[in-house]
Scaffold this active site. Sequence first.
Site, PDB file in Angstrom:
ATOM      1  N   ARG A 108       0.813  -1.221   0.000  1.00 34.96           N
ATOM      2  CA  ARG A 108       0.000   0.000   0.000  1.00 34.96           C
ATOM      3  C   ARG A 108       0.849   1.275   0.000  1.00 34.96           C
ATOM      4  O   ARG A 108       0.339   2.361  -0.222  1.00 34.96           O
ATOM      5  CB  ARG A 108      -0.942  -0.017   1.223  1.00 34.96           C
ATOM      6  CG  ARG A 108      -2.044  -1.067   1.104  1.00 34.96           C
ATOM      7  CD  ARG A 108      -2.732  -1.352   2.446  1.00 34.96           C
ATOM      8  NE  ARG A 108      -1.957  -2.264   3.288  1.00 34.96           N
ATOM      9  CZ  ARG A 108      -2.351  -2.730   4.482  1.00 34.96           C
ATOM     10  NH1 ARG A 108      -3.525  -2.350   4.970  1.00 34.96           N
ATOM     11  NH2 ARG A 108      -1.587  -3.550   5.169  1.00 34.96           N
TER      12      ARG A 108
ATOM     13  N   LYS B  97       8.539  -1.000   3.214  1.00 33.51           N
ATOM     14  CA  LYS B  97       7.726  -0.133   4.080  1.00 33.51           C
ATOM     15  C   LYS B  97       8.429   0.294   5.348  1.00 33.51           C
ATOM     16  O   LYS B  97       8.487   1.496   5.657  1.00 33.51           O
ATOM     17  CB  LYS B  97       6.410  -0.819   4.428  1.00 33.51           C
ATOM     18  CG  LYS B  97       5.605  -0.010   5.434  1.00 33.51           C
ATOM     19  CD  LYS B  97       4.170  -0.446   5.552  1.00 33.51           C
ATOM     20  CE  LYS B  97       4.010  -1.713   6.333  1.00 33.51           C
ATOM     21  NZ  LYS B  97       2.581  -2.028   6.501  1.00 33.51           N
TER      22      LYS B  97
ATOM     23  N   THR C   2       1.095 -12.647   9.601  1.00 36.47           N
ATOM     24  CA  THR C   2       1.817 -12.247  10.817  1.00 36.47           C
ATOM     25  C   THR C   2       2.064 -13.433  11.760  1.00 36.47           C
ATOM     26  O   THR C   2       3.099 -13.484  12.437  1.00 36.47           O
ATOM     27  CB  THR C   2       1.055 -11.134  11.558  1.00 36.47           C
ATOM     28  OG1 THR C   2      -0.325 -11.512  11.681  1.00 36.47           O
ATOM     29  CG2 THR C   2       1.122  -9.817  10.800  1.00 36.47           C
TER      30      THR C   2
ATOM     31  N   LYS D 154      33.935  25.239   2.791  1.00 35.93           N
ATOM     32  CA  LYS D 154      33.985  23.777   2.678  1.00 35.93           C
ATOM     33  C   LYS D 154      35.301  23.265   3.220  1.00 35.93           C
ATOM     34  O   LYS D 154      36.353  23.788   2.875  1.00 35.93           O
ATOM     35  CB  LYS D 154      33.839  23.357   1.212  1.00 35.93           C
ATOM     36  CG  LYS D 154      33.735  21.850   1.041  1.00 35.93           C
ATOM     37  CD  LYS D 154      34.371  21.350  -0.233  1.00 35.93           C
ATOM     38  CE  LYS D 154      35.871  21.319  -0.129  1.00 35.93           C
ATOM     39  NZ  LYS D 154      36.538  20.746  -1.302  1.00 35.93           N
TER      40      LYS D 154
ATOM     41  N   TYR E 294      34.227  32.285  -1.466  1.00 36.17           N
ATOM     42  CA  TYR E 294      34.355  30.829  -1.368  1.00 36.17           C
ATOM     43  C   TYR E 294      35.654  30.469  -0.678  1.00 36.17           C
ATOM     44  O   TYR E 294      36.745  30.836  -1.127  1.00 36.17           O
ATOM     45  CB  TYR E 294      34.320  30.171  -2.757  1.00 36.17           C
ATOM     46  CG  TYR E 294      34.619  28.685  -2.675  1.00 36.17           C
ATOM     47  CD1 TYR E 294      33.787  27.845  -1.921  1.00 36.17           C
ATOM     48  CD2 TYR E 294      35.726  28.136  -3.297  1.00 36.17           C
ATOM     49  CE1 TYR E 294      34.074  26.492  -1.807  1.00 36.17           C
ATOM     50  CE2 TYR E 294      36.015  26.779  -3.186  1.00 36.17           C
ATOM     51  CZ  TYR E 294      35.175  25.962  -2.429  1.00 36.17           C
ATOM     52  OH  TYR E 294      35.446  24.634  -2.311  1.00 36.17           O
TER      53      TYR E 294
ATOM     54  N   ALA F 210      34.959  41.131  -0.015  1.00 33.39           N
ATOM     55  CA  ALA F 210      33.877  40.564  -0.827  1.00 33.39           C
ATOM     56  C   ALA F 210      34.449  39.948  -2.099  1.00 33.39           C
ATOM     57  O   ALA F 210      35.393  40.477  -2.686  1.00 33.39           O
ATOM     58  CB  ALA F 210      32.877  41.653  -1.190  1.00 33.39           C
TER      59      ALA F 210
ATOM     60  N   ARG G 156      47.759  42.480  -9.870  1.00 32.20           N
ATOM     61  CA  ARG G 156      46.726  42.859 -10.835  1.00 32.20           C
ATOM     62  C   ARG G 156      47.367  43.776 -11.874  1.00 32.20           C
ATOM     63  O   ARG G 156      48.433  44.355 -11.647  1.00 32.20           O
ATOM     64  CB  ARG G 156      45.575  43.576 -10.131  1.00 32.20           C
ATOM     65  CG  ARG G 156      45.995  44.895  -9.518  1.00 32.20           C
ATOM     66  CD  ARG G 156      44.925  45.499  -8.626  1.00 32.20           C
ATOM     67  NE  ARG G 156      45.357  46.787  -8.118  1.00 32.20           N
ATOM     68  CZ  ARG G 156      45.023  47.277  -6.943  1.00 32.20           C
ATOM     69  NH1 ARG G 156      44.236  46.592  -6.118  1.00 32.20           N
ATOM     70  NH2 ARG G 156      45.433  48.468  -6.560  1.00 32.20           N
TER      71      ARG G 156
HETATM   72  C1  UD1 Z   1      -2.210  -5.842  11.514  1.00 32.23           C
HETATM   73  C2  UD1 Z   1      -3.121  -6.715  12.398  1.00 32.23           C
HETATM   74  C3  UD1 Z   1      -4.351  -5.893  12.790  1.00 32.23           C
HETATM   75  C4  UD1 Z   1      -3.888  -4.645  13.534  1.00 32.23           C
HETATM   76  C5  UD1 Z   1      -2.888  -3.838  12.690  1.00 32.23           C
HETATM   77  C6  UD1 Z   1      -2.263  -2.782  13.573  1.00 32.23           C
HETATM   78  C7  UD1 Z   1      -2.830  -9.047  11.720  1.00 32.23           C
HETATM   79  C8  UD1 Z   1      -3.401 -10.188  10.986  1.00 32.23           C
HETATM   80  N1  UD1 Z   1      -3.519  -7.918  11.688  1.00 32.23           N
HETATM   81  O1  UD1 Z   1      -2.909  -5.542  10.319  1.00 32.23           O
HETATM   82  O2  UD1 Z   1      -5.202  -6.656  13.639  1.00 32.23           O
HETATM   83  O3  UD1 Z   1      -5.021  -3.844  13.856  1.00 32.23           O
HETATM   84  O4  UD1 Z   1      -1.816  -4.668  12.227  1.00 32.23           O
HETATM   85  O5  UD1 Z   1      -1.430  -1.923  12.840  1.00 32.23           O
HETATM   86  O6  UD1 Z   1      -1.785  -9.200  12.336  1.00 32.23           O
HETATM   87  N2  UD1 Z   1       4.481  -8.902   8.350  1.00 32.23           N
HETATM   88  C9  UD1 Z   1       5.461  -9.874   8.260  1.00 32.23           C
HETATM   89  N3  UD1 Z   1       5.199 -11.026   7.587  1.00 32.23           N
HETATM   90  C10 UD1 Z   1       3.979 -11.269   7.013  1.00 32.23           C
HETATM   91  C11 UD1 Z   1       2.975 -10.284   7.126  1.00 32.23           C
HETATM   92  C12 UD1 Z   1       3.267  -9.112   7.806  1.00 32.23           C
HETATM   93  O7  UD1 Z   1       6.576  -9.690   8.756  1.00 32.23           O
HETATM   94  O8  UD1 Z   1       3.826 -12.357   6.445  1.00 32.23           O
HETATM   95  C13 UD1 Z   1       4.792  -7.665   9.085  1.00 32.23           C
HETATM   96  C14 UD1 Z   1       4.729  -6.444   8.194  1.00 32.23           C
HETATM   97  O9  UD1 Z   1       6.007  -6.122   7.689  1.00 32.23           O
HETATM   98  C15 UD1 Z   1       4.231  -5.357   9.140  1.00 32.23           C
HETATM   99  C16 UD1 Z   1       3.456  -6.135  10.209  1.00 32.23           C
HETATM  100  O10 UD1 Z   1       3.813  -7.487  10.076  1.00 32.23           O
HETATM  101  O11 UD1 Z   1       5.306  -4.682   9.766  1.00 32.23           O
HETATM  102  C17 UD1 Z   1       1.950  -5.970  10.077  1.00 32.23           C
HETATM  103  O12 UD1 Z   1       1.522  -6.387   8.797  1.00 32.23           O
HETATM  104  P1  UD1 Z   1       0.425  -5.590   7.988  1.00 32.23           P
HETATM  105  O13 UD1 Z   1       0.197  -6.249   6.702  1.00 32.23           O
HETATM  106  O14 UD1 Z   1       0.761  -4.145   7.965  1.00 32.23           O
HETATM  107  O15 UD1 Z   1      -0.873  -5.809   8.918  1.00 32.23           O
HETATM  108  P2  UD1 Z   1      -2.178  -4.918   9.009  1.00 32.23           P
HETATM  109  O16 UD1 Z   1      -3.036  -5.180   7.845  1.00 32.23           O
HETATM  110  O17 UD1 Z   1      -1.810  -3.516   9.276  1.00 32.23           O
HETATM  111 CA    CA Z   2       0.098  -2.397   9.348  1.00 29.34          CA
END
Ligand code: UD1
Ligand code: CA
Length: 459
Positions: free
Chosen positions: A15, A22, A78, A350, A365, A379, A439
């Site tokens: 996104r 990110k 996650t 510099k 400079y 100057a 000069r």
């Molecule tokens: C997530 C939560 C949501 C919460 C929100 C808060 C889950 C399923 N949902 O949603 O409940 O309200 O955060 O901000 O956890 N990441 C990994 N590996 C993966 C997927 C994600 O390391 O396979 C990391 C991402 O880099 C990120 C974090 O986990 O830093 C959260 O992932 P993201 O996709 O942003 O979750 P949200 O949709 O924001």
């Molecule tokens: Ca998030």
Amino acid sequence: MNRYAIILAAGKGTRMQSNLYKVLHHVAGKPMVVHVLEAVEGLKPEKIITVVGHGADEVKSALGSQTEFVLQAEQLGTGHAVIQAEPLLKNLEGHTLVTYGDTPLLTAETLDQAFQYHQANQMMATVLTAIAPNPFGYGRIIRDEQKNVLKIVEQKDANADEAAITEINTGTYIFDNRLLFEALSQVDTNNAQGEFYVTDVIGIMKAAGENVGAYIMPDFNESLGVNDRVQLAFAEKVMRQRINEKHMRNGVTLIDPATTYIESDVKIGRDTIIEAAVRLKGQTVIGSDNLITSGTEIIDSKTEAGVVIRQSVIEESLIGRGSDVGPFAHLRPKSELLEHVHVGNFSEIKNSTLGNGTKVGHLTYVGDATVGESVNFGAGTILVNYDGKNKFHTEIADYAFIGSNSNLVSPLKIGQNALIAAGSTVTEDVMADDLVIGRAKQVNKVGRAKGKPHYKNAE
Ligand code: UD1
Ligand code: CA
């Protein structure tokens, strides 16, 4: 109680619409995930494990050696990300914080309060929650009639009643370490996104009869999860306000905090006044009693007490006590102004040291030079330090006086008290006390201006 921590930072961040991963997008001058790591370090965990995947090498080098890393080769959610840390944590006694690399505003204090809640209530799982003005996009906290936490439902899985709930999952949790990995083995992908959700662990533990709770953090803003650039700008704004308030409470006057951009590691002394639209970046340290006027940008530099900087750009430089710079000056890297130095309009310095009381008033400079005390640059003086291939050094001793519009062709040494006549091009070293005139000699031709195109008869 042993504390461990896992930071999830393997996602791509679709996104964000970005080539940069990110969690590496900056807030207040630092990658988001670095802010998260710093907050987590405040808990002094026995181990910090960061889960990396997309941009693993870049994320690792941003975080350095303060954390261990595990790789999540495929981003299956996650919950799947947390499982990657299992080999490093599985059999350990203690409690594990799980947090996300995209929540840069979380503070160590809040994490500590959540830990205290978790311990005081003998929880096996605590989710950090907040009341969101607009909960869209976040997981929702489902409670029973007695207000006990039952489970978390993701936005995409929520029915209308669940979607109306304003208590959200901030994405930070504390779990009993062993129960966490037991519960994770039961997480499946039966949900709208077909992913393994760590959020399901809450429901699984609750259903198993474990003590599960929520710590509601007082300030929703602190929980902000950054998924797109709009949220990134909002995080920046909140962080800016937090940083600016800290400086104001410590005795710094900000004329217009809404437009003053101070990165998180910057330090500022008391009774310094900072006008609107100033940017202070990187490892900058500003002394006490400074005045910094609108439009100034200072990067990785240090000023001592009583410095005045007007509308200027300062990079990797040191400005000594009582010196003043600008308006419209540029100090490039490795410029060192000792005390009471003056660098005025349209001057560039510099890789040079200017001694106490030296004045570079206008349109000058100075590059690759060592300049003594109380030297005066007229100057339009240029240190001619570059032959197209190599840079050369100039040494100017105390009290030398460089007349306006001189070219000092380096390598060059100018002795103490030397006087360079205006308009000189100096190519040979000058001894102390010498007067140099380099000069063309002036020739006046009597009456020869008459009849030239500009010529008007005085009537
Ligand atoms: C997530 C939560 C949501 C919460 C929100 C808060 C889950 C399923 N949902 O949603 O409940 O309200 O955060 O901000 O956890 N990441 C990994 N590996 C993966 C997927 C994600 O390391 O396979 C990391 C991402 O880099 C990120 C974090 O986990 O830093 C959260 O992932 P993201 O996709 O942003 O979750 P949200 O949709 O924001
Ligand atoms: Ca998030």
